[in-house]
Design a protein around this motif. Structure first.
Motif, short mmCIF file in Angstrom:
data_model
loop_
_atom_site.label_atom_id
_atom_site.label_comp_id
_atom_site.label_asym_id
_atom_site.label_seq_id
_atom_site.Cartn_x
_atom_site.Cartn_y
_atom_site.Cartn_z
N GLY A 170 9.11 -4.00 0.96
CA GLY A 170 8.14 -5.09 0.78
C GLY A 170 8.35 -6.27 1.71
N VAL A 171 9.29 -6.19 2.67
CA VAL A 171 9.50 -7.34 3.56
C VAL A 171 8.44 -7.42 4.64
CG1 VAL A 171 11.05 -6.11 5.18
CG2 VAL A 171 11.20 -8.58 4.95
N ILE A 172 7.80 -6.29 4.91
CA ILE A 172 6.82 -6.25 6.00
C ILE A 172 5.67 -5.33 5.58
CG2 ILE A 172 6.58 -4.88 8.15
CD1 ILE A 172 8.76 -6.59 9.33
N THR A 173 4.46 -5.69 5.98
CA THR A 173 3.32 -4.81 5.69
C THR A 173 2.74 -4.27 6.99
OG1 THR A 173 1.84 -6.69 5.64
CG2 THR A 173 2.78 -5.99 3.52
N GLY A 174 1.81 -3.32 6.85
CA GLY A 174 1.27 -2.67 8.04
C GLY A 174 2.22 -1.59 8.52
N LYS A 175 3.03 -1.06 7.60
CA LYS A 175 4.00 -0.02 7.96
C LYS A 175 3.29 1.35 7.99
CE LYS A 175 6.47 -0.87 4.23
NZ LYS A 175 5.71 -1.99 3.66
N PRO A 176 3.93 2.34 8.63
CA PRO A 176 3.36 3.70 8.56
C PRO A 176 3.38 4.19 7.10
CG PRO A 176 5.09 3.54 10.23
CD PRO A 176 5.14 2.26 9.47
N LEU A 177 2.47 5.12 6.80
CA LEU A 177 2.39 5.65 5.42
C LEU A 177 3.70 6.33 5.01
CD1 LEU A 177 -1.20 7.16 5.35
CD2 LEU A 177 -0.34 5.30 3.91
#
Ligand code: NAD
Length: 419
Positions: A170-177
């Motif tokens: 949850g520290v970063i969004t827009g991660k790969p699925l």
């Protein structure tokens, strides 16, 4: 850069304008004119015997309503003022969408096109090590932006997890699925814009099935906007451009052919239609104009020639304050960036909620929730405009959106005892 085009000055001017109309408290106004925290870091990167130092920024503009949220840009011309402006706009964007975040933004001065993957990975990890103690799922949550992507987010999330000693998705969004990004994230910005377009067309009684559209930019935002306008509404896209120039065809442009043309370079090589400049695209005789490229495109020198009925600002800052006034006086419905392109951050919020709860939603669920949140934001903006209209004060949608957002942030600061 001329002072009137400095993005941070523009963001302050927009705030000042709203503050005056809404009679914002003097101290609240003063707090909101500047970021709460500005971080500048220098990141040494050593590869294959050579070394370089890159300068990076993270601006945490305001966190009264929740942790900072905003992308990280990699750009050779990145500047602190641009990052500050974008962080301010993120604050208004999250407040207008009414999601529990503040606003932040980051950037690194570099040319990612000249960096190989190894250097890019070392730089991205270095950026997180430099900022590690100032970000986190409860303090400031970055995401991709110009020239950064899901792979870079994956490296960054991995580096942060190493720093704290456990997986912290949850520290970063827009991660790969594969590492718990969200369904629907890849086209969320354009999709959100489409829901706003649908609502605004209803407002103006425009039948989108018969509408003509021009789109500036054919990157992430513009490309998906092109595909979705056609797929969802059946509108005719007659003009599109990239950084080299544009094409126009009264018969309408073909999406698949454009994608193929773009793969080999620029869309200007599109076989049919007439070549136009980026400037000409903005003043084409269309119903809907979608700026989806870069800032400061509609200015006082061309605003008077804009013919569209709706300007849907999918890019950040494409219309300058002078131009905003001109469009409003001409009766054009110019829908502000922080309303129109909020889809990306809204689905980022969903990603963070899913990471935090460790429970994952379908694409259909994501779109349904996005529609409901962004449609409510559009209604809030229109209602604020009507409220002022009832007081015999005519305000633009941008000013109305500012008032909704600033009011929410000011109330949060007040109740927390900041002023
Ligand atoms: P991108 O880099 O993928 O695409 C940018 C497009 O603009 C490219 O087609 C490029 O050729 C074109 N372009 C560059 N310079 C130009 C110029 N001088 N004139 C005309 N076109 C030019 O970027 P993107 O992610 O699509 O972002 C575009 C805009 O949308 C930016 O303002 C960005 O901040 C905003 N935005 C994007 C997202 C997102 O999720 N991608 C979210 C919110 C806001």
């Amino acid at each position: 850069m001329p002072e009137e085009l400095n993005p941070f000055k523009i963001s302050q001017q927009q705030l000042d304008n709203a503050a005056e109309i809404m009679k914002l408290d003097r101290v609240a106004h003063k707090i909101l004119r500047e970021p709460v925290r500005t971080l500048i870091v220098n990141i040494p990167v050593k590869t294959n015997g050579s070394a370089e130092v890159f300068t990076g920024f993270r601006v945490q503009y305001n966190d009264a309503r929740g942790p900072g949220k905003g992308g990280i840009r990699y750009h050779p011309k990145e500047s602190l003022d641009t990052v500050k402006a974008l962080a301010a706009w993120m604050t208004w964007k999250t407040a207008l969408a009414n999601i529990p975040y503040g606003g932040a933004k980051g950037g690194v001065i570099c040319n990612p096109k000249e960096l190989n993957d190894t250097t890019l990975e070392i730089l991205s990890r270095g950026y997180i090590r430099a900022l590690g103690r100032f970000i986190g799922p409860k303090t400031d949550i970055p995401a991709p932006d110009v020239y950064t992507n899901p792979q870079i987010m994956a490296w960054m999330m991995d580096e942060y997890s190493r720093l704290v000693g456990h997986d912290e998705f949850g520290v970063i969004t827009g991660k790969p699925l594969d590492i718990w990004g969200s369904e629907g994230r890849f086209d969320s910005t354009a999709m959100g814009g489409m829901y706003v377009l649908r609502e605004s067309a209803k407002e103006l009684d425009i039948d989108l099935r018969n509408a003509t559209v021009a789109i500036q930019g054919f990157g992430n935002a513009g490309n998906f906007a092109f595909e979705l306008v056609k797929k969802l509404f059946g509108s005719k896209i007659v003009a599109v451009s990239d950084s080299i120039g544009g094409v126009y065809s009264g018969e309408g442009l073909d999406y698949e052919k454009l994608v193929r043309t773009k793969k080999n370079g620029s869309i200007t090589a599109y076989e049919k239609g007439e070549k136009i400049s980026n400037k000409e695209l903005l003043t084409e005789d269309v119903d809907i104009l979608i700026p989806a490229a870069i800032e400061n495109q509609i200015t006082k020198s061309n605003a008077d020639n804009v013919k569209a009925k709706i300007v849907l600002e999918l890019a950040n800052g494409p219309v300058t304050p002078d131009a905003d006034k001109i469009l409003f006086e001409k009766g054009i419905l110019d829908l502000p960036d922080f309303l129109v392109n909020a889809g990306g951050v809204i689905v980022s919020y969903f990603e963070w909620v899913q990471n935090t709860g460790n429970y994952y939603w379908s694409e259909e669920d994501v779109y349904k929730r996005l529609d409901s949140i962004i449609t409510k934001s559009f209604i809030d903006v229109m209602s604020m405009q009507q409220k002022y209209s009832a007081m015999r004060k005519k305000i633009s949608p941008r000013t109305a959106a500012y008032i909704v957002a600033v009011e929410r942030v000011a109330k949060a600061m007040k109740v927390r005892g900041w002023y």
